[in-house]
Design a protein around this motif. Sequence first.
Motif, PDB file in Angstrom:
ATOM      1  N   VAL A 182      17.827  59.432  -8.854  1.00 57.51           N
ATOM      2  CA  VAL A 182      17.003  60.192  -7.905  1.00 57.51           C
ATOM      3  C   VAL A 182      15.597  59.595  -7.823  1.00 57.51           C
ATOM      4  CG1 VAL A 182      18.325  62.314  -8.206  1.00 57.51           C
ATOM      5  CG2 VAL A 182      16.349  61.899  -9.662  1.00 57.51           C
ATOM      6  N   ASP A 183      15.127  59.003  -8.917  1.00 57.49           N
ATOM      7  CA  ASP A 183      13.827  58.329  -8.889  1.00 57.49           C
ATOM      8  C   ASP A 183      13.867  57.144  -7.930  1.00 57.49           C
ATOM      9  OD1 ASP A 183      11.087  57.876 -10.417  1.00 57.49           O
ATOM     10  OD2 ASP A 183      12.082  55.919 -10.334  1.00 57.49           O
ATOM     11  N   ASP A 184      14.970  56.408  -7.928  1.00 65.05           N
ATOM     12  CA  ASP A 184      15.103  55.277  -7.016  1.00 65.05           C
ATOM     13  C   ASP A 184      15.265  55.738  -5.569  1.00 65.05           C
ATOM     14  OD1 ASP A 184      14.988  52.552  -8.051  1.00 65.05           O
ATOM     15  OD2 ASP A 184      16.696  52.176  -6.736  1.00 65.05           O
ATOM     16  N   VAL A 185      15.951  56.869  -5.370  1.00 69.54           N
ATOM     17  CA  VAL A 185      16.048  57.440  -4.019  1.00 69.54           C
ATOM     18  C   VAL A 185      14.649  57.791  -3.503  1.00 69.54           C
ATOM     19  CG1 VAL A 185      16.893  59.393  -2.666  1.00 69.54           C
ATOM     20  CG2 VAL A 185      18.397  58.291  -4.320  1.00 69.54           C
ATOM     21  N   ALA A 186      13.837  58.407  -4.378  1.00 71.33           N
ATOM     22  CA  ALA A 186      12.464  58.737  -4.001  1.00 71.33           C
ATOM     23  C   ALA A 186      11.673  57.468  -3.676  1.00 71.33           C
ATOM     24  CB  ALA A 186      11.783  59.509  -5.121  1.00 71.33           C
ATOM     25  N   ALA A 187      11.889  56.406  -4.458  1.00 69.93           N
ATOM     26  CA  ALA A 187      11.197  55.143  -4.196  1.00 69.93           C
ATOM     27  C   ALA A 187      11.563  54.604  -2.810  1.00 69.93           C
ATOM     28  CB  ALA A 187      11.549  54.122  -5.276  1.00 69.93           C
ATOM     29  N   LEU A 188      12.833  54.725  -2.435  1.00 76.68           N
ATOM     30  CA  LEU A 188      13.261  54.315  -1.097  1.00 76.68           C
ATOM     31  C   LEU A 188      12.497  55.074  -0.014  1.00 76.68           C
ATOM     32  CD1 LEU A 188      17.155  54.008  -1.343  1.00 76.68           C
ATOM     33  CD2 LEU A 188      15.599  52.237  -0.578  1.00 76.68           C
ATOM     34  N   VAL A 189      12.409  56.388  -0.190  1.00 74.19           N
ATOM     35  CA  VAL A 189      11.713  57.225   0.786  1.00 74.19           C
ATOM     36  C   VAL A 189      10.240  56.861   0.853  1.00 74.19           C
ATOM     37  CG1 VAL A 189      11.084  59.595   1.374  1.00 74.19           C
ATOM     38  CG2 VAL A 189      13.368  59.106   0.495  1.00 74.19           C
ATOM     39  N   PHE A 190       9.626  56.614  -0.295  1.00 77.16           N
ATOM     40  CA  PHE A 190       8.200  56.259  -0.325  1.00 77.16           C
ATOM     41  C   PHE A 190       7.956  54.939   0.394  1.00 77.16           C
ATOM     42  CE2 PHE A 190       7.812  58.681  -4.603  1.00 77.16           C
ATOM     43  CZ  PHE A 190       7.912  59.887  -3.916  1.00 77.16           C
ATOM     44  N   ALA A 191       8.862  53.977   0.213  1.00 79.78           N
ATOM     45  CA  ALA A 191       8.718  52.696   0.901  1.00 79.78           C
ATOM     46  C   ALA A 191       8.800  52.885   2.416  1.00 79.78           C
ATOM     47  CB  ALA A 191       9.789  51.716   0.427  1.00 79.78           C
ATOM     48  N   ILE A 192       9.718  53.736   2.855  1.00 81.33           N
ATOM     49  CA  ILE A 192       9.854  54.011   4.294  1.00 81.33           C
ATOM     50  C   ILE A 192       8.597  54.682   4.832  1.00 81.33           C
ATOM     51  CG2 ILE A 192      11.140  55.350   6.005  1.00 81.33           C
ATOM     52  CD1 ILE A 192      13.629  54.934   4.270  1.00 81.33           C
ATOM     53  N   ILE A 193       8.073  55.653   4.079  1.00 80.72           N
ATOM     54  CA  ILE A 193       6.850  56.339   4.506  1.00 80.72           C
ATOM     55  C   ILE A 193       5.684  55.357   4.594  1.00 80.72           C
ATOM     56  CG2 ILE A 193       5.140  58.079   3.830  1.00 80.72           C
ATOM     57  CD1 ILE A 193       7.430  59.710   2.634  1.00 80.72           C
ATOM     58  N   ALA A 194       5.589  54.456   3.617  1.00 77.60           N
ATOM     59  CA  ALA A 194       4.515  53.459   3.639  1.00 77.60           C
ATOM     60  C   ALA A 194       4.642  52.551   4.861  1.00 77.60           C
ATOM     61  CB  ALA A 194       4.543  52.634   2.354  1.00 77.60           C
ATOM     62  N   ILE A 195       5.866  52.170   5.202  1.00 73.07           N
ATOM     63  CA  ILE A 195       6.075  51.335   6.386  1.00 73.07           C
ATOM     64  C   ILE A 195       5.651  52.082   7.646  1.00 73.07           C
ATOM     65  CG2 ILE A 195       7.847  50.222   7.814  1.00 73.07           C
ATOM     66  CD1 ILE A 195       9.372  49.647   5.192  1.00 73.07           C
ATOM     67  N   ILE A 196       5.978  53.375   7.712  1.00 73.71           N
ATOM     68  CA  ILE A 196       5.582  54.178   8.875  1.00 73.71           C
ATOM     69  C   ILE A 196       4.063  54.233   8.989  1.00 73.71           C
ATOM     70  CG2 ILE A 196       5.591  56.512   9.842  1.00 73.71           C
ATOM     71  CD1 ILE A 196       8.387  56.856   8.656  1.00 73.71           C
ATOM     72  N   TRP A 197       3.380  54.442   7.866  1.00 70.14           N
ATOM     73  CA  TRP A 197       1.919  54.467   7.900  1.00 70.14           C
ATOM     74  C   TRP A 197       1.363  53.100   8.290  1.00 70.14           C
ATOM     75  CZ3 TRP A 197      -1.506  58.056   8.402  1.00 70.14           C
ATOM     76  CH2 TRP A 197      -1.225  59.360   7.993  1.00 70.14           C
ATOM     77  N   GLY A 198       2.040  52.032   7.842  1.00 72.83           N
ATOM     78  CA  GLY A 198       1.617  50.705   8.251  1.00 72.83           C
ATOM     79  C   GLY A 198       1.722  50.515   9.757  1.00 72.83           C
ATOM     80  N   LEU A 199       2.795  51.039  10.340  1.00 74.19           N
ATOM     81  CA  LEU A 199       2.959  50.960  11.797  1.00 74.19           C
ATOM     82  C   LEU A 199       1.897  51.784  12.511  1.00 74.19           C
ATOM     83  CD1 LEU A 199       6.859  51.222  12.042  1.00 74.19           C
ATOM     84  CD2 LEU A 199       5.442  49.189  12.455  1.00 74.19           C
ATOM     85  N   VAL A 200       1.572  52.954  11.939  1.00 79.02           N
ATOM     86  CA  VAL A 200       0.520  53.785  12.540  1.00 79.02           C
ATOM     87  C   VAL A 200      -0.810  53.042  12.541  1.00 79.02           C
ATOM     88  CG1 VAL A 200      -0.835  55.892  12.237  1.00 79.02           C
ATOM     89  CG2 VAL A 200       1.651  55.970  11.993  1.00 79.02           C
TER      90      VAL A 200
END
Length: 259
Positions: free
Chosen positions: A211-229
Amino acid sequence: MGDLRKPFLLMAMLAIVLAIGVELGAGLLLGGADAGAALADSAGALDVEIDDVSGVSEPSGRGTGYLALIDAVAVWSTGLFCLGLLLPERVQGRVQGVASLIFSIILIIVGLIALVVAFVELSIMVSLFLAVPFGTLAYLALWGFFPVGEAAVLLGLVLLLKLVWAGMLVLAQPRFLQNKGLVLLILTTLLCTVVLEFLHNLVPVILVSIVDDVAALVFAIIAIIWGLVLLIGSIPAIVKAIRVTAALPTRTTTPASPR
């Protein structure tokens, strides 16, 4: 910037830098403890006998470290506010667009790499865990004994530093609350920190690494979204800076008239 309380802004910058420092150092601070006895017990529960369990250590996990991808945006945003203390507004407007463009591209690239790494690791974890009994034992030896208590202490410290960061920003300039992007960023990083700690305590310890790795996946996606913003938001600033530069009158020299 006239009524900006500079000491509070500098303390906000210090708090978020300390928070991201703790997150980046989580890999060194977590894990590494001996998990040999726990592995032997788990093997016994699977009716599998193993002789040598030396050298088995607790994993550090990726979730806390991947929070730094999101908090890099917080450090960047706070740094831009601090930049206004050093540069005139006219110069800051020209620098901010180009700098934000470069930062967003770097963040997106790093986020994509981190996303791939976490996805591959998660796939290996799940495959091993489901391959009973020997694959499961291999999973337990590598990821089965996550240091939940130590991680909770670090995440608590990170959460406290982020609350200090948000509070100092409001004290520095209450009008920051009118910045919807900044408010959303604050809520995002606080929520991600709380959710990660919740996930660590949601499942049995042998599943925490998953579940920690699942959370890491989500955090990476969120960071990419903020990068696009940030990438999209930097374009108008760059265009405006180009127009202002083009509108500046050019100085020409006229030859002196002969006497």
